[in-house]
Design an enzyme around this catalytic site. Structure first.
Site, PDB file in Angstrom:
ATOM      1  N   THR A   1       0.836  -1.204   0.000  1.00 55.68           N
ATOM      2  CA  THR A   1       0.000   0.000   0.000  1.00 55.68           C
ATOM      3  C   THR A   1       0.871   1.256   0.000  1.00 55.68           C
ATOM      4  OG1 THR A   1      -0.075   0.222   2.405  1.00 55.68           O
ATOM      5  CG2 THR A   1      -1.713  -1.239   1.389  1.00 55.68           C
TER       6      THR A   1
ATOM      7  N   HIS B   1       1.139   3.305   2.282  1.00 56.62           N
ATOM      8  CA  HIS B   1       1.595   3.592   3.639  1.00 56.62           C
ATOM      9  C   HIS B   1       3.121   3.749   3.718  1.00 56.62           C
ATOM     10  CE1 HIS B   1       1.263   3.718   7.984  1.00 56.62           C
ATOM     11  NE2 HIS B   1       2.169   2.754   8.084  1.00 56.62           N
TER      12      HIS B   1
END
Length: 171
Positions: free
Chosen positions: A104, A106
């Site tokens: 992701t 992130h």
């Protein structure tokens, strides 16, 4: 082109200007160093820490003048560093941790914001911070880099502490 002699070295100078150059100093004697290490990816953090501590001791930093704080992850490192910087107890700080790319976005947030936080603390406080937060594609990359990066951070912390001390003395 003329030359200018400064602190045991001759530096080429254009137009004969009077240029003063500071030599890099890796003498850790008398320095107080703070380290903040993330516990996320703990094996990598501990490898970074081991290399940093070994190098700090090799450079002459007294073990009793090294302080370690651990935090949950890379995003918590800047706040702990800020508190240490504001204490006035440290000549330099070291940030250690690893951000490993996942599936992701992130990864980008953590990598960018932890680095931005380190820079803000360093510039706001005037206390140098060696950035040892690895940003890697996978654990293998981090494992391959941790020893060298940990040692490099120790050298950066000592060199910058010494440089800032000398720069602060010059009128």
């Amino acid at each position: 082109m003329s030359t200018q002699t400064t602190r045991d070295k001759t530096v080429p100078v254009r137009g004969g200007e009077n240029i003063h150059e500071y030599d890099a100093s890796l003498d850790g004697d008398g320095l107080a160093i703070g380290i903040v290490m993330s516990r996320f990816s703990q094996d990598i953090g501990e490898g970074l820490l081991s290399a940093s501590l070994s190098e700090l001791q090799r450079l002459g930093v007294d073990e009793a003048r090294i302080t370690l704080a651990t935090v949950p992850g890379a995003l918590e490192i800047p706040l702990a560093l800020q508190t240490m910087a504001q204490s006035g107890r440290f000549d330099a700080l070291i940030a250690l941790g690893a951000v490993i790319r996942g599936e992701t976005y992130h990864f980008e947030i953590v990598a960018n914001d932890s680095c931005r936080g380190l820079m803000e603390v360093q510039l706001d406080s005037g206390v140098p911070i060696a950035n040892g937060i690895l940003t890697c594609e996978d654990d293998d990359q981090a494992l391959a880099r941790m020893q060298q990066k940990g040692a490099d951070c120790a050298q950066v912390a000592v060199e910058m502490a010494n440089l800032l001390a000398v720069l602060g003395e010059r009128s």
